[in-house]
Design a protein around this motif. Structure first.
Motif, mmCIF file in Angstrom:
data_model
loop_
_atom_site.group_PDB
_atom_site.id
_atom_site.type_symbol
_atom_site.label_atom_id
_atom_site.label_comp_id
_atom_site.label_asym_id
_atom_site.label_seq_id
_atom_site.Cartn_x
_atom_site.Cartn_y
_atom_site.Cartn_z
ATOM 1 N N UNK A 190 30.475 43.905 -20.854
ATOM 2 C CA UNK A 190 30.820 42.587 -20.310
ATOM 3 C C UNK A 190 31.582 41.754 -21.333
ATOM 4 N N UNK A 191 31.161 41.823 -22.590
ATOM 5 C CA UNK A 191 31.841 41.024 -23.605
ATOM 6 C C UNK A 191 33.286 41.467 -23.771
ATOM 7 N N UNK A 192 33.511 42.768 -23.890
ATOM 8 C CA UNK A 192 34.875 43.251 -24.067
ATOM 9 C C UNK A 192 35.705 43.063 -22.798
ATOM 10 N N UNK A 193 35.057 43.125 -21.639
ATOM 11 C CA UNK A 193 35.776 42.800 -20.404
ATOM 12 C C UNK A 193 36.235 41.352 -20.437
ATOM 13 N N UNK A 194 35.333 40.464 -20.890
ATOM 14 C CA UNK A 194 35.703 39.051 -21.020
ATOM 15 C C UNK A 194 36.829 38.836 -22.000
ATOM 16 N N UNK A 225 49.478 35.750 -10.891
ATOM 17 C CA UNK A 225 48.772 36.683 -11.769
ATOM 18 C C UNK A 225 47.508 36.034 -12.332
ATOM 19 N N UNK A 226 47.622 34.802 -12.787
ATOM 20 C CA UNK A 226 46.482 34.110 -13.388
ATOM 21 C C UNK A 226 45.356 33.900 -12.383
ATOM 22 N N UNK A 227 45.688 33.516 -11.161
ATOM 23 C CA UNK A 227 44.662 33.314 -10.137
ATOM 24 C C UNK A 227 43.993 34.646 -9.798
ATOM 25 N N UNK A 228 44.777 35.707 -9.685
ATOM 26 C CA UNK A 228 44.210 37.025 -9.388
ATOM 27 C C UNK A 228 43.273 37.475 -10.498
ATOM 28 N N UNK A 229 43.683 37.263 -11.748
ATOM 29 C CA UNK A 229 42.844 37.648 -12.879
ATOM 30 C C UNK A 229 41.577 36.810 -12.910
ATOM 31 N N UNK A 230 41.697 35.525 -12.619
ATOM 32 C CA UNK A 230 40.530 34.636 -12.598
ATOM 33 C C UNK A 230 39.461 35.171 -11.643
ATOM 34 N N UNK A 231 39.878 35.518 -10.436
ATOM 35 C CA UNK A 231 38.918 35.970 -9.432
ATOM 36 C C UNK A 231 38.440 37.396 -9.695
ATOM 37 N N UNK A 232 39.341 38.286 -10.067
ATOM 38 C CA UNK A 232 38.936 39.665 -10.364
ATOM 39 C C UNK A 232 38.021 39.707 -11.576
ATOM 40 N N UNK A 233 38.251 38.806 -12.524
ATOM 41 C CA UNK A 233 37.411 38.753 -13.713
ATOM 42 C C UNK A 233 35.969 38.439 -13.367
ATOM 43 N N UNK A 234 35.782 37.494 -12.471
ATOM 44 C CA UNK A 234 34.426 37.144 -12.050
ATOM 45 C C UNK A 234 33.725 38.354 -11.434
ATOM 46 N N UNK A 235 34.446 39.076 -10.589
ATOM 47 C CA UNK A 235 33.849 40.225 -9.913
ATOM 48 C C UNK A 235 33.537 41.338 -10.914
ATOM 49 N N UNK A 236 34.479 41.611 -11.830
ATOM 50 C CA UNK A 236 34.284 42.695 -12.791
ATOM 51 C C UNK A 236 33.127 42.421 -13.737
ATOM 52 N N UNK A 237 32.930 41.161 -14.100
ATOM 53 C CA UNK A 237 31.797 40.809 -14.962
ATOM 54 C C UNK A 237 30.485 41.044 -14.223
ATOM 55 N N UNK A 238 30.435 40.676 -12.953
ATOM 56 C CA UNK A 238 29.205 40.815 -12.171
ATOM 57 C C UNK A 238 28.981 42.243 -11.679
ATOM 58 N N UNK A 337 38.516 22.886 -17.086
ATOM 59 C CA UNK A 337 38.182 23.922 -16.106
ATOM 60 C C UNK A 337 38.350 25.310 -16.721
ATOM 61 N N UNK A 338 39.383 25.480 -17.526
ATOM 62 C CA UNK A 338 39.603 26.751 -18.196
ATOM 63 C C UNK A 338 38.465 27.055 -19.165
ATOM 64 N N UNK A 339 38.034 26.056 -19.914
ATOM 65 C CA UNK A 339 36.918 26.257 -20.841
ATOM 66 C C UNK A 339 35.640 26.638 -20.096
ATOM 67 N N UNK A 340 35.404 25.999 -18.961
ATOM 68 C CA UNK A 340 34.210 26.340 -18.174
ATOM 69 C C UNK A 340 34.289 27.782 -17.681
ATOM 70 N N UNK A 341 35.485 28.194 -17.305
ATOM 71 C CA UNK A 341 35.649 29.575 -16.850
ATOM 72 C C UNK A 341 35.380 30.555 -17.983
ATOM 73 N N UNK A 342 35.911 30.266 -19.161
ATOM 74 C CA UNK A 342 35.674 31.136 -20.306
ATOM 75 C C UNK A 342 34.175 31.247 -20.603
ATOM 76 N N UNK A 343 33.481 30.118 -20.530
ATOM 77 C CA UNK A 343 32.033 30.135 -20.731
ATOM 78 C C UNK A 343 31.343 30.971 -19.652
ATOM 79 N N UNK A 344 31.808 30.831 -18.426
ATOM 80 C CA UNK A 344 31.232 31.575 -17.297
ATOM 81 C C UNK A 344 31.316 33.085 -17.510
ATOM 82 N N UNK A 345 32.411 33.572 -18.096
ATOM 83 C CA UNK A 345 32.570 35.011 -18.293
ATOM 84 C C UNK A 345 32.071 35.455 -19.670
ATOM 85 N N UNK A 346 31.365 34.554 -20.361
ATOM 86 C CA UNK A 346 30.716 34.934 -21.613
ATOM 87 C C UNK A 346 31.563 34.825 -22.854
#
Length: 395
Positions: A190-194, A225-238, A337-346
């Motif tokens: 998860x960390x390296x994915x983040x 690209x950024x929006x797709x990565x944002x959403x795919x990132x959440x799924x890949x972490x979970x 919002x970006x900082x909160x997202x970074x925190x969300x993905x660890x």
């Protein structure tokens, strides 16, 4: 829109089971003896290395293995690769791994084809002649650096004190072929994915907020690209084994750093230049983690020079309502919002989370600016005082 030249010659073979095509593809590219380059034992544990070797053998290609690449590939190790490549008379390098393995392979290729130390180019900003290209291929195992399609090759000189991390930027280091199977990223932590998610985003963001250069089409591509990565990132972490999420991240990794999202834009990459000395002095700090701390602080420091673009980014990518009377509020909301997202993905967002304290700032700044003689180019020149102010925003 700025003048630009777009060249993305890497052949991408994407999807499940593409490892079976490696031998045939390399043979068609003229390979006869392959240096199979990789990092630690993960490619052996997962069975990926066996699949690669089997495909090479079936195609009638000989090979020699060279493993042991560490994060932030070291010049001393690259020298060993060059020596091995010469002794074994290899004519192709196949990197099986992520950004560090790929960059190591590229640097070995530079040394083999030019006869020069790769650091000669990294330290001077020069690059090999266009005719000096050693064929490199990639079997990607982590979605992050985009080195599988990029013209960038970042290496660390561990033969000097302090260590210095710099890159070669040249069309001569773009891989010829990349085999992208998202299944090979299922076991990434998860960390390296983040870290990878952040790195992918940064390669596009550093082409997006660059100055008063306008290119609506490139910016729209970047936003998608950024929006797709944002959403795919959440799924890949979970859900680490979600194929579609991993596939989105893998393809985004390649597109984010093959120059597509920067066509017609100015390229400066100031935050990468701020981060490289951090992970050079502290080899344990992952590049993506350093970027997740420094980019929001840099953005907060420079946003006043380009409020419309930072507000646009906040609105289109981070879903912040546009405050047309006070767009600076929207711009700042996007950074938060970006900082909160970074925190969300660890991911870390503070210097202390990297283990850095203010008493280390001077040494890092000195390395970043070459003793105060070479500021980092951004919206304004970032000298020691400006960089120290960015660090303060990141505390």
């Amino acid at each position: 829109m700025q003048n630009f030249t777009y060249c993305a010659p890497t052949k991408v073979i994407f999807g499940r089971g593409v490892e079976s095509q490696i031998g045939t593809e390399l043979r068609e590219l003229g390979a006869t003896r392959v240096l199979v380059h990789f990092g630690g034992g993960s490619v052996k544990k997962t069975g990926l290395l066996d699949k690669v070797i089997a495909s090479l053998t079936e195609a009638g290609l000989s090979y020699v293995e060279f493993g042991g690449v560490e994060p932030n590939p070291k010049l001393s190790f690259i020298h060993k690769g060059i020596e091995l490549g010469r002794a074994e008379k290899v004519d192709f390098i196949l990197a099986v791994g992520g950004g560090s393995v790929i960059d190591s392979a590229k640097a070995i290729g530079v040394g083999l084809v030019t006869g020069n130390d790769p650091w000669q180019y990294a330290s001077t900003g020069t690059h090999p002649e266009r005719s000096e290209v050693f064929p490199v291929g990639v079997v990607l195992t982590i979605s992050a650096a985009g080195s599988e399609m990029s013209n960038s090759d970042v290496i660390t000189n561990d033969l000097i004190t302090p260590w210095v991390k710099q890159g070669i930027t040249s069309e001569t280091v773009r891989p010829l072929v990349a085999f992208l199977n998202p299944e090979n990223t299922f076991t990434v932590s998860k960390f390296q994915t983040g870290c990878g998610i952040v790195d992918i985003m940064m390669h596009t963001l550093e082409r997006y907020v660059t100055g008063q250069d306008e290119c609506d089409l490139s910016e729209r591509i970047a936003e998608a690209l950024l929006v797709s990565v944002r959403e795919a990132g959440r799924v890949a972490i979970a859900h680490p084994d979600n194929y579609e999420a991993r596939a989105t991240l893998m393809w985004a990794s390649s597109l984010s750093h093959n120059d597509l999202t920067g066509c017609g834009k100015i390229r400066k990459f100031p935050v990468h230049k701020l981060e490289h000395p951090v992970s050079a002095l502290h080899d344990s700090i992952s590049h993506g983690a350093g970027l997740s701390v420094l980019f929001p602080a840099w953005a907060q420091f420079v946003m006043k020079y380009d409020i419309p673009k930072f507000a646009q980014l906040a609105n289109r990518v981070w879903d912040c309502p546009m405050d047309f009377d006070h767009p600076e509020r929207t711009a700042l909301a996007g950074i938060e919002a970006m900082k909160r997202y970074f925190t969300e993905i660890g991911m870390p967002t503070h210097m202390s989370e990297l283990g850095l304290t203010p008493d280390e700032y001077d040494a890092i700044i000195d390395l970043t600016t070459k003793g105060g003689t070479r500021p980092v180019k951004s919206y304004i020149d970032l000298g020691p005082d400006e960089i120290r102010a960015i660090y303060a925003l990141a505390e």
